[in-house]
Motif scaffolding. Structure first.
Motif, mmCIF file in Angstrom:
data_model
loop_
_atom_site.group_PDB
_atom_site.id
_atom_site.type_symbol
_atom_site.label_atom_id
_atom_site.label_comp_id
_atom_site.label_asym_id
_atom_site.label_seq_id
_atom_site.Cartn_x
_atom_site.Cartn_y
_atom_site.Cartn_z
ATOM 1 N N VAL A 132 48.036 48.856 37.326
ATOM 2 C CA VAL A 132 46.859 48.023 37.062
ATOM 3 C C VAL A 132 46.819 46.848 37.788
ATOM 4 C CG1 VAL A 132 46.337 48.910 34.900
ATOM 5 C CG2 VAL A 132 47.704 46.830 34.909
ATOM 6 N N GLY A 133 47.789 46.547 38.714
ATOM 7 C CA GLY A 133 47.753 45.487 39.742
ATOM 8 C C GLY A 133 48.122 44.271 39.081
ATOM 9 N N LEU A 134 49.145 44.368 38.437
ATOM 10 C CA LEU A 134 49.507 42.897 37.872
ATOM 11 C C LEU A 134 51.041 42.793 37.893
ATOM 12 C CD1 LEU A 134 47.536 42.737 34.404
ATOM 13 C CD2 LEU A 134 47.389 41.316 36.479
ATOM 14 N N GLY A 135 51.774 43.628 39.040
ATOM 15 C CA GLY A 135 53.067 43.477 39.199
ATOM 16 C C GLY A 135 53.805 42.284 39.513
ATOM 17 N N ASP A 136 52.732 41.133 39.712
ATOM 18 C CA ASP A 136 53.400 39.896 39.922
ATOM 19 C C ASP A 136 53.025 38.805 38.839
ATOM 20 O OD1 ASP A 136 50.803 40.069 40.385
ATOM 21 O OD2 ASP A 136 50.542 38.643 42.019
ATOM 22 N N ARG A 137 52.530 39.568 37.611
ATOM 23 C CA ARG A 137 52.332 38.410 36.620
ATOM 24 C C ARG A 137 53.090 39.013 35.226
ATOM 25 N NH1 ARG A 137 49.855 36.281 39.841
ATOM 26 N NH2 ARG A 137 47.444 35.509 39.906
ATOM 27 N N LEU A 138 54.158 39.668 35.395
ATOM 28 C CA LEU A 138 54.732 40.182 34.348
ATOM 29 C C LEU A 138 55.211 39.340 33.249
ATOM 30 C CD1 LEU A 138 57.255 42.537 36.398
ATOM 31 C CD2 LEU A 138 54.954 43.284 35.503
ATOM 32 N N ASP A 139 55.733 38.346 33.587
ATOM 33 C CA ASP A 139 56.026 37.241 32.547
ATOM 34 C C ASP A 139 55.174 36.320 31.974
ATOM 35 O OD1 ASP A 139 58.474 38.308 32.151
ATOM 36 O OD2 ASP A 139 59.253 37.053 33.971
ATOM 37 N N HIS A 140 53.559 36.348 32.587
ATOM 38 C CA HIS A 140 52.678 35.664 32.078
ATOM 39 C C HIS A 140 52.180 35.786 30.743
ATOM 40 C CE1 HIS A 140 52.850 34.465 36.244
ATOM 41 N NE2 HIS A 140 51.741 33.889 36.259
ATOM 42 N N ARG A 141 51.569 34.985 30.084
ATOM 43 C CA ARG A 141 50.940 35.189 28.797
ATOM 44 C C ARG A 141 49.339 35.344 29.023
ATOM 45 N NH1 ARG A 141 55.072 34.717 25.192
ATOM 46 N NH2 ARG A 141 56.955 33.371 26.227
ATOM 47 N N PRO A 142 48.820 35.866 28.014
ATOM 48 C CA PRO A 142 47.433 36.411 28.289
ATOM 49 C C PRO A 142 46.647 35.087 28.621
ATOM 50 C CG PRO A 142 48.181 37.588 26.290
ATOM 51 C CD PRO A 142 49.327 36.659 26.703
ATOM 52 N N MET A 143 47.104 33.848 27.954
ATOM 53 C CA MET A 143 46.228 32.709 28.195
ATOM 54 C C MET A 143 46.133 32.291 29.675
ATOM 55 S SD MET A 143 44.809 31.616 25.592
ATOM 56 C CE MET A 143 44.473 29.986 25.586
#
Ligand SMILES: Nc1ncnc2c1ncn2[C@@H]1O[C@H](COP(=O)(O)OP(=O)(O)OP(=O)(O)O)[C@@H](O)[C@H]1O
Ligand SMILES: [Mg+2]
Lengths: 227, 438
Positions: A132-143
């Motif tokens: 879904v194109g979030l390979g660089d956001r793995l450890d981000h929180r929803p906020m």
């Protein structure tokens, strides 16, 4: 053709302080395997109510709902939960991510409840995040994510148990047009893989990407047309 | 990865989202568990000390003691136990050991060595007295049968008297003036802590100011009458024997013998001027008292655990309300009711078990902390501390081994007990309703 779902005379009443609201007044249609349906209608026409019933989140007041060969009305609470966990992917309009968890952890949650959590599942969740194109956001929180990114996490989460039946309540309702396009591309791809998808929308452009549109009004089907 | 482990990790994670709140909840359980262990340890310590002291009095002894009657006039012609009583007891009670009837006469007297003077207890006694009261000789010897038979003017000093009256060199062989007569010092005893009275039946007996002479010498030299001078008046006091200690041969016979003793001498006394006690009886009393004490303390600890449990319940209920949406999301994603129950229950149990473990650690610290607390309290409030009963002031907590598993198990049970209701409430939420919640 095999049916993914079959709905007959489905009714849903809400009782609010003694007054009964008929949210659905006898809805019937069949969903063939691999169909891509949009549900449209004015606000309050019962779209969300219908989708919740299809998602086994709620029970109808009357009528039949066969999910594949199984009668949902006869299921126990545990069986409903298991059906939600293993056979249905649900994407909410308001994403409904768990704010304390990271992207990968959020995608992982349904695996807890389907009993499919393994040593490799983390890898699978990462792959879905990449899909879904979030390979660089793995450890981000929803906020820490934009609305579109959150919606994509929600879609990845709905895919983690590899459901054949996907439901989405206004998945693009809060998104700008380019993000909407990306999400729709993603859904189209999933449909191409053979998954059955039903989504609720207010937008004609969204409905135009689906194969079939059902119009609701006051809890009844107005039109049901296939392109 | 096992299911339990996953649930546990999830719980810890959720709890760590609110570290302060979780810590405060843990504190409640910590205090409860610590309390159980500490209170039981202190109860055990006090109980043991009391038992030790009663055993000091001699579990096989029966003590017949003169008490001054309330009626003042009667004392004019003498009161209390008589030499005849003593002989009657010695000769007629079959359960007493041979030579096991020991008369004692005690008065307050002034002792002088040249210019040094000191007031203390003058104890007329038999050679067995040292054994019965567990006094040990430090120097010289105690009184002997020969001293008694010949009514010698020999005396034995307590450690404190020897120190104060004969500060230079050994007192052995020196002369001590008691009343009007000189006595030769033949021995010095070791110091001995005062034994505390239990339940009011025994005055604390302080041996530190004693001088011992043969009772035969006492009767001959000092006699039965003494003059008590009070400011502005003086009073005669006539009494023959202050106390008779009877050593019973068989422990099982102590209580029947006590009744026999009362029946033997009661006919010769019109006044209420004697009392018979058996330390064994006090020992039994002390054992029940200790049990009740521990039950009582246990109850307090239990109450604090319940309060801690209510704390857990309170937090968990708040958490359930606060996390309604999370519950809805999890249910929508396929969580069964059981999953939700387990999650919240396990959070409650993690809280209480962490509190329990810390409480056990705190329990282990009981002795050093009591010692420290006593030390500080004595430094800061010396007067208040000195008014406390010895038994309490000097208590050495004795950790009761079974209190650890008990306290820990209780904490876990409290977690389950008070966690169940919030957990069930969480699971009962309808998924759609829960999702709608904001
Ligand atoms: N939990 C509920 N209790 C009472 N009434 C409800 C409840 N949920 C829905 N309704 C009522 O049922 C009817 C259909 O609601 P529903 O949410 O399905 O509409 P909708 O088509 O999704 O509208 P929108 O486009 O605004 O989302 C409405 O009249 C609503 O007031
Ligand atoms: Mg809606």
């Amino acid at each position: 053709m095999q049916l993914a779902a079959s709905i007959r005379e489905l009714r849903k009443d809400y009782v609010l302080s003694g007054e009964t609201v008929h949210a659905l007044r006898g809805v019937s249609f069949d969903v063939p395997e691999g169909d891509y349906i949009s549900i449209m209608g004015p606000s309050g026409s019962g779209k969300s109510t219908l989708l919740n019933l299809l998602g086994c989140l709620d029970r109808p007041t009357a009528g039949n709902f066969l999910l594949g060969p199984d009668d949902v009305a006869r299921m126990t609470d545990d069986q409903l939960a298991e059906t939600r966990a293993t056979r249905i992917g649900f994407v909410f309009q308001s994403y409904n991510l768990l704010p304390a968890l990271t992207v990968v952890e959020n995608i992982e949650v349904p695996l807890y409840y389907s009993g499919r959590l393994t040593r490799e599942s983390q890898q699978k969740c990462i792959e879905l995040a990449e899909l879904v194109g979030l390979g660089d956001r793995l450890d981000h929180r929803p906020m820490q994510l934009s609305g579109g990114q959150q919606q994509r996490v929600a879609i990845a989460r709905s895919l983690v148990n590899d459901p054949r039946f996907m439901l989405a309540d206004e998945p693009t309702g809060n998104l700008d047009s380019s993000t909407t396009e990306e999400i729709l591309d993603l859904l189209a791809r999933l449909n191409d893989e053979g998954r059955t998808i039903i989504l609720v929308t207010h937008e004609n452009e969204v409905a135009a990407r689906t194969c079939r549109t059902i119009w609701l009004r006051d809890g009844e089907i107005m039109t049901d047309e296939r392109k | 990865m096992s299911r339990t482990w996953r649930t546990f990790r999830l719980s810890v994670k959720s709890l760590l989202l609110h570290p302060l709140r979780s810590a405060l909840t843990v504190l409640g359980i910590f205090i409860g568990v610590c309390g159980v262990i500490w209170l039981l340890a202190i109860g055990e310590g006090i109980g043991r000390a009391a038992e030790d002291q009663i055993a000091d009095l001699g579990a096989r002894n029966i003590i017949v003691r003169t008490v001054k009657p309330n009626n003042d006039e009667a004392t004019d012609s003498g009161y209390g136990l008589t030499r005849a009583d003593y002989e009657r007891l010695r000769d007629t009670i079959p359960t007493i050991e041979p030579g096991g009837a020991l008369p004692i006469r005690i008065i307050t007297e002034e002792f002088r060595n040249r210019t040094r003077a000191k007031e203390g207890r003058l104890v007329g006694c038999t050679p067995q007295y040292a054994d019965v009261t567990r006094l040990q000789v430090a120097e010289g010897r105690f009184l002997t049968a020969a001293d008694a038979a010949e009514e010698r003017n020999y005396c034995v000093l307590s450690a404190e008297n020897a120190q104060e009256l004969f500060p230079l060199g050994t007192p052995i062989g020196q002369e001590l003036m008691i009343g009007e007569d000189f006595y030769t010092v033949v021995g010095v005893m070791k110091p001995r802590a005062a034994s505390a009275g239990i339940g009011g039946s025994y005055a604390a007996e302080d041996f530190s100011g004693d001088v011992y002479i043969p009772i035969e010498t006492f009767w001959r030299r000092i006699g039965d009458m003494i003059i008590i001078t009070k400011p502005g008046s003086f009073q005669r006091d006539i009494s023959e024997v202050t106390q008779v200690t009877l050593q019973v041969a068989d422990r099982d016979m102590v209580l029947p013998t006590r009744d026999l003793v009362i029946n033997t001498i009661a006919p010769y006394h019109t006044l209420e001027d004697f009392r018979v006690t058996a330390p064994l009886e006090l020992l039994q009393q002390a054992q029940t008292t200790r049990l009740m004490f521990m039950l009582f303390l246990g109850l307090i600890a239990a109450v604090s655990l319940v309060v801690g449990g209510i704390g857990i319940m309170n937090i968990m209920l708040a958490t359930v309300t606060e996390r309604t949406r999370e519950i809805g999301i999890r249910r929508a994603l396929g969580a069964k009711r059981r999953d939700i129950t387990q999650q919240f229950l396990s959070e409650a149990v993690v809280l209480s078990v962490v509190g329990g473990l810390l409480g056990v650690l705190g329990g282990l610290m009981c002795r050093p902390i009591t010692a420290l607390a006593r030390n500080r309290l004595e430094a800061w409030f010396p007067e208040q501390m000195s008014t406390l009963p010895e038994l309490v002031r000097n208590v050495e907590p004795l950790l009761v081994p079974w209190s650890f598993p008990l306290a820990f198990a209780i904490s876990a049970v409290v977690g389950v007990l008070f966690g169940v209701y919030p957990a069930i409430r969480a699971a009962r939420l309808d998924p759609i309703e829960a999702l709608r919640h904001e």
